[in-house]
Scaffold this motif. Structure first.
Motif, PDB file in Angstrom:
ATOM      1  N   ILE A  76       0.835  -1.208   0.000  1.00  0.00           N
ATOM      2  CA  ILE A  76       0.000   0.000   0.000  1.00  0.00           C
ATOM      3  C   ILE A  76       0.867   1.254   0.000  1.00  0.00           C
ATOM      4  N   HIS A  79       2.405   1.788  -3.470  1.00  0.00           N
ATOM      5  CA  HIS A  79       1.393   2.272  -4.409  1.00  0.00           C
ATOM      6  C   HIS A  79       1.110   3.747  -4.171  1.00  0.00           C
ATOM      7  N   GLN A  80       0.973   4.141  -2.907  1.00  0.00           N
ATOM      8  CA  GLN A  80       0.697   5.542  -2.593  1.00  0.00           C
ATOM      9  C   GLN A  80       1.843   6.460  -2.997  1.00  0.00           C
ATOM     10  N   SER A  81       3.064   5.916  -3.057  1.00  0.00           N
ATOM     11  CA  SER A  81       4.232   6.724  -3.432  1.00  0.00           C
ATOM     12  C   SER A  81       4.486   6.721  -4.932  1.00  0.00           C
ATOM     13  N   ARG A  84       3.408   1.692  -8.503  1.00  0.00           N
ATOM     14  CA  ARG A  84       2.140   0.963  -8.570  1.00  0.00           C
ATOM     15  C   ARG A  84       2.261  -0.438  -9.158  1.00  0.00           C
ATOM     16  N   ARG A 153       7.957   6.245   3.152  1.00  0.00           N
ATOM     17  CA  ARG A 153       7.387   7.281   4.028  1.00  0.00           C
ATOM     18  C   ARG A 153       8.433   8.359   4.322  1.00  0.00           C
TER      19      ARG A 153
END
Length: 225
Positions: A76, A79-81, A84, A153
Motif C-alpha cells: 500500500i 502504491h501511494q508513493s 504501482r 514514508r
C-alpha cells in the motif's frame, strides 16, 4: 463467540477482477499474531494469492518488472508513493504459484523485503523460486532497520528509485548475504554452494549458463578449482 478481527485495521484481499476473497488485518495493540488473515477457504488460498495484483497488473508491461514485497502495508505504501507495479505475498513465503502469476505479467521481479536478517533469508529462499520460473530478479537490499513502508514514508519515490538503481543481481546478493551471515570455511566456497543450489532449479540451459558465467565473474576462480 468473539470477532476474529477484533481491534485490528482490516484490509480487503481483492483478486484480479475486483472480487474480495477475504481480509487481512494488523493489530492496533499488542495482540499476537501481529498480522492475521482470513482462514483458507474454497476461494482464498494464501499460497496462490498476491495482494495488490488487481491494481499492479495495470501498471506493468510484459517486458517490465513487478516489485514484490512481503506485507500488504508495504505494498500500500509503495502504491501511494507512485510505485504501482507492486504486489505482496499474503502471510506466506513466495511460492511457485506466485512466481507463475508474475511470469505471465512481467519479465522480471524487483525483490524488496525488510532489511533485517529474516528479510535477507526470505529473499534468498525466494530467489530460487523466481529463477526456476524463468524470471529475471533484481534484489533491492534495504539497510538494516528499514522496510519498504518506512523507506517511502521517509524518502518517497526518489528514495525508492535510489535503492532500486543500486539493486544486486542474484549472484551478487548471494555473495553479500553469505559474507554477512558468516560461518566456518571459505566464504567463497559457501557462496558457490548457495549459487549451485539456485542453479539446480533452473531448467533453461541458456539461463543456467548465464548464471554460471556470472558466478564465475563474481566469485573469482572458485569455479575453476
Amino acid at each position: 463467540l468473539y470477532d476474529w478481527f477484533r481491534n485490528r485495521v482490516m484490509v480487503p484481499l481483492v483478486a484480479p477482477g475486483g472480487v474480495v476473497l477475504g481480509f487481512g488485518a494488523r493489530t492496533m495493540g499488542d495482540e499476537q499474531p501481529k498480522y492475521l488473515n482470513s482462514p483458507e477457504s474454497g476461494v482464498y488460498h494464501k499460497s496462490q494469492f498476491l495482494f495488490g495484483l488487481d491494481q499492479a497488473r495495470k501498471h506493468v508491461k510484459p517486458d517490465g518488472e513487478m516489485v514484490v514485497v512481503e506485507g500488504y502495508f508495504d505494498a500500500i505504501a509503495l502504491h501511494q508513493s507512485g510505485i504501482r507495479n507492486t504486489v505482496a505475498t499474503s502471510g506466506t513465503a513466495l511460492t511457485a504459484d506466485h512466481a507463475r502469476q508474475l511470469r505471465r505479467l512481467a519479465r522480471g521481479v524487483a525483490l524488496t523485503y525488510d532489511g533485517d536478517a529474516a528479510g535477507q533469508e526470505a529473499m534468498l529462499r525466494s530467489l530460487g523460486v523466481l529463477l526456476a520460473e524463468g524470471l529475471d530478479v533484481a534484489v533491492v537490499d534495504l539497510p538494516a532497520g528499514d522496510d519498504p513502508d518506512s523507506l517511502v514514508r521517509r524518502d518517497g519515490e526518489p528514495g525508492w528509485c535510489r535503492v532500486r538503481d543500486s539493486a544486486y543481481d542474484a549472484v551478487e546478493f548471494v555473495q553479500r548475504h553469505v559474507l554477512r551471515r558468516g560461518g566456518g570455511g571459505d566464504p567463497r566456497e559457501r557462496a558457490l554452494q548457495a549459487v549451485v543450489r539456485l542453479l539446480t532449479g533452473v531448467e533453461d540451459p541458456i539461463r543456467r549458463e548465464r548464471l554460471t558465467q556470472r558466478a564465475d565473474e563474481v566469485l573469482g576462480d572458485v569455479l575453476g578449482e
